[in-house]
Design a protein around this motif. Structure first.
Motif, mmCIF file in Angstrom:
data_model
loop_
_atom_site.group_PDB
_atom_site.id
_atom_site.type_symbol
_atom_site.label_atom_id
_atom_site.label_comp_id
_atom_site.label_asym_id
_atom_site.label_seq_id
_atom_site.Cartn_x
_atom_site.Cartn_y
_atom_site.Cartn_z
ATOM 1 N N TRP A 18 -11.663 -0.095 -8.923
ATOM 2 C CA TRP A 18 -10.341 -0.063 -8.305
ATOM 3 C C TRP A 18 -10.406 0.266 -6.820
ATOM 4 O O TRP A 18 -9.452 0.052 -6.081
ATOM 5 C CB TRP A 18 -9.440 0.937 -9.000
ATOM 6 C CG TRP A 18 -9.080 0.554 -10.391
ATOM 7 C CD1 TRP A 18 -9.514 -0.523 -11.108
ATOM 8 C CD2 TRP A 18 -8.210 1.276 -11.249
ATOM 9 N NE1 TRP A 18 -8.975 -0.519 -12.363
ATOM 10 C CE2 TRP A 18 -8.168 0.584 -12.480
ATOM 11 C CE3 TRP A 18 -7.475 2.439 -11.108
ATOM 12 C CZ2 TRP A 18 -7.408 1.014 -13.551
ATOM 13 C CZ3 TRP A 18 -6.722 2.880 -12.179
ATOM 14 C CH2 TRP A 18 -6.685 2.161 -13.385
ATOM 15 N N LEU A 19 -11.512 0.830 -6.390
ATOM 16 C CA LEU A 19 -11.650 1.192 -4.981
ATOM 17 C C LEU A 19 -11.920 -0.021 -4.100
ATOM 18 O O LEU A 19 -11.772 0.040 -2.889
ATOM 19 C CB LEU A 19 -12.778 2.216 -4.820
ATOM 20 C CG LEU A 19 -12.597 3.520 -5.598
ATOM 21 C CD1 LEU A 19 -13.845 4.378 -5.474
ATOM 22 C CD2 LEU A 19 -11.356 4.272 -5.150
ATOM 23 N N HIS B 98 -6.042 -2.903 -0.042
ATOM 24 C CA HIS B 98 -4.981 -1.945 0.270
ATOM 25 C C HIS B 98 -5.056 -0.765 -0.693
ATOM 26 O O HIS B 98 -5.470 -0.904 -1.832
ATOM 27 C CB HIS B 98 -3.611 -2.613 0.152
ATOM 28 C CG HIS B 98 -3.500 -3.848 0.974
ATOM 29 N ND1 HIS B 98 -3.478 -3.829 2.354
ATOM 30 C CD2 HIS B 98 -3.437 -5.152 0.629
ATOM 31 C CE1 HIS B 98 -3.405 -5.053 2.814
ATOM 32 N NE2 HIS B 98 -3.374 -5.888 1.782
ATOM 33 N N ASN B 99 -4.608 0.388 -0.213
ATOM 34 C CA ASN B 99 -4.659 1.598 -1.020
ATOM 35 C C ASN B 99 -3.364 1.746 -1.801
ATOM 36 O O ASN B 99 -2.318 2.025 -1.227
ATOM 37 C CB ASN B 99 -4.874 2.816 -0.121
ATOM 38 C CG ASN B 99 -5.029 4.083 -0.923
ATOM 39 O OD1 ASN B 99 -4.733 4.119 -2.106
ATOM 40 N ND2 ASN B 99 -5.484 5.117 -0.287
ATOM 41 N N TRP B 100 -3.420 1.599 -3.111
ATOM 42 C CA TRP B 100 -2.228 1.777 -3.938
ATOM 43 C C TRP B 100 -2.225 3.118 -4.660
ATOM 44 O O TRP B 100 -1.245 3.510 -5.255
ATOM 45 C CB TRP B 100 -2.107 0.647 -4.965
ATOM 46 C CG TRP B 100 -3.174 0.687 -6.019
ATOM 47 C CD1 TRP B 100 -4.380 0.056 -5.986
ATOM 48 C CD2 TRP B 100 -3.133 1.391 -7.256
ATOM 49 N NE1 TRP B 100 -5.098 0.328 -7.120
ATOM 50 C CE2 TRP B 100 -4.348 1.155 -7.926
ATOM 51 C CE3 TRP B 100 -2.179 2.215 -7.868
ATOM 52 C CZ2 TRP B 100 -4.657 1.711 -9.164
ATOM 53 C CZ3 TRP B 100 -2.490 2.763 -9.106
ATOM 54 C CH2 TRP B 100 -3.707 2.503 -9.738
ATOM 55 N N THR B 101 -3.325 3.878 -4.586
ATOM 56 C CA THR B 101 -3.455 5.120 -5.339
ATOM 57 C C THR B 101 -2.641 6.268 -4.760
ATOM 58 O O THR B 101 -2.080 7.060 -5.489
ATOM 59 C CB THR B 101 -4.940 5.528 -5.419
ATOM 60 O OG1 THR B 101 -5.689 4.449 -5.991
ATOM 61 C CG2 THR B 101 -5.126 6.749 -6.288
ATOM 62 N N GLN C 30 -8.424 9.584 -7.357
ATOM 63 C CA GLN C 30 -9.639 9.014 -6.785
ATOM 64 C C GLN C 30 -10.893 9.579 -7.461
ATOM 65 O O GLN C 30 -11.955 8.979 -7.397
ATOM 66 C CB GLN C 30 -9.741 9.296 -5.275
ATOM 67 C CG GLN C 30 -8.549 8.905 -4.483
ATOM 68 C CD GLN C 30 -7.557 10.052 -4.357
ATOM 69 O OE1 GLN C 30 -7.149 10.675 -5.324
ATOM 70 N NE2 GLN C 30 -7.121 10.327 -3.143
ATOM 71 N N ARG D 282 2.506 4.049 1.685
ATOM 72 C CA ARG D 282 2.755 4.403 3.087
ATOM 73 C C ARG D 282 4.228 4.753 3.250
ATOM 74 O O ARG D 282 5.097 4.110 2.672
ATOM 75 C CB ARG D 282 2.395 3.232 4.006
ATOM 76 C CG ARG D 282 2.631 3.472 5.469
ATOM 77 C CD ARG D 282 2.109 2.355 6.387
ATOM 78 N NE ARG D 282 1.928 1.041 5.789
ATOM 79 C CZ ARG D 282 2.840 0.079 5.800
ATOM 80 N NH1 ARG D 282 4.033 0.276 6.334
ATOM 81 N NH2 ARG D 282 2.570 -1.104 5.269
ATOM 82 N N THR E 55 -10.421 -2.741 -3.096
ATOM 83 C CA THR E 55 -9.185 -3.487 -2.875
ATOM 84 C C THR E 55 -8.870 -3.467 -1.383
ATOM 85 O O THR E 55 -9.277 -2.543 -0.673
ATOM 86 C CB THR E 55 -7.997 -2.866 -3.640
ATOM 87 O OG1 THR E 55 -7.791 -1.535 -3.148
ATOM 88 C CG2 THR E 55 -8.253 -2.811 -5.127
ATOM 89 N N GLU F 204 0.861 -1.172 0.000
ATOM 90 C CA GLU F 204 0.000 0.000 0.000
ATOM 91 C C GLU F 204 0.899 1.223 0.000
ATOM 92 O O GLU F 204 2.092 1.129 0.291
ATOM 93 C CB GLU F 204 -0.905 0.017 1.230
ATOM 94 C CG GLU F 204 -0.149 0.213 2.533
ATOM 95 C CD GLU F 204 -1.045 0.198 3.761
ATOM 96 O OE1 GLU F 204 -2.266 0.045 3.615
ATOM 97 O OE2 GLU F 204 -0.505 0.336 4.862
ATOM 98 N N THR G 109 -1.146 6.610 2.204
ATOM 99 C CA THR G 109 -2.216 6.672 3.199
ATOM 100 C C THR G 109 -1.913 7.640 4.340
ATOM 101 O O THR G 109 -2.823 8.225 4.904
ATOM 102 C CB THR G 109 -2.525 5.275 3.783
ATOM 103 O OG1 THR G 109 -1.334 4.748 4.362
ATOM 104 C CG2 THR G 109 -3.037 4.339 2.712
ATOM 105 N N SER H 191 1.203 5.915 -10.833
ATOM 106 C CA SER H 191 -0.131 5.853 -11.424
ATOM 107 C C SER H 191 -0.126 5.755 -12.948
ATOM 108 O O SER H 191 -1.153 5.435 -13.532
ATOM 109 C CB SER H 191 -0.937 7.082 -11.014
ATOM 110 O OG SER H 191 -0.376 8.247 -11.596
#
Length: 155
Positions: A58-59, A63-66, A51, A16, A61, A14, A69, A91
């Protein structure tokens, strides 16, 4: 330069920045001369509008890869310094966002959508960055890649 790939307990990732890097960033920035121009580089974006336009699927998932966090925490550290730009990637979408005098520039990718054409409107290419004093500008350069048509590879 920050490593914004946070490995998760399930061996995924993710966006971070871990605590050790946050401590390093605080110490490194505090050691810089007052007014020193600073450019931060990170892989997963600290700030993005993705987003707003990424596919809704894609939301869903784990874990947040966009985006990073804990990007707000990173931005709180940066706010007291002369950060002129944050250069970011991941991205494959070219974005330019300015917030509180900091330019957040996300670059597309020479591979576009993994060599299958453009990705969310960004064609294959690269970003040229120019820094002149406090001014930071960017230009996205495409190079005319022609995607071969293949029925077995959806675009």
């Amino acid at each position: 330069m920050l490593d914004s790939i946070g490995i998760t307990a399930d061996r995924n990732y993710e966006g971070r920045v871990d605590e050790a890097q946050l401590e390093w960033l605080r110490a490194d920035l505090s050691a810089q001369p007052k007014g020193q121009r600073i450019v931060v580089i990170t892989h997963i974006p600290l700030l993005t509008a993705m987003q707003c336009y990424e596919p809704v699927s894609w939301l869903d998932t784990p874990h947040n890869w966009t985006f990073v966090t804990n990007g707000r925490e990173v931005l709180r550290i940066l706010k007291d310094y002369n950060v002129v730009a944050v250069l970011q990637g991941h991205s494959h979408v070219y974005e330019r966002i300015e917030l509180n005098g900091i330019r957040f520039i996300s670059t597309g990718a020479v591979a576009g959508a993994d060599w299958r054409g453009s990705f969310l409107g960004t064609t294959e290419g690269y970003t040229e960055i120019t820094i002149d004093g406090q001014d930071v500008s960017s230009a996205y350069v495409t190079y005319g890649f022609a995607t071969p048509y293949r029925e077995d590879v959806p675009i």
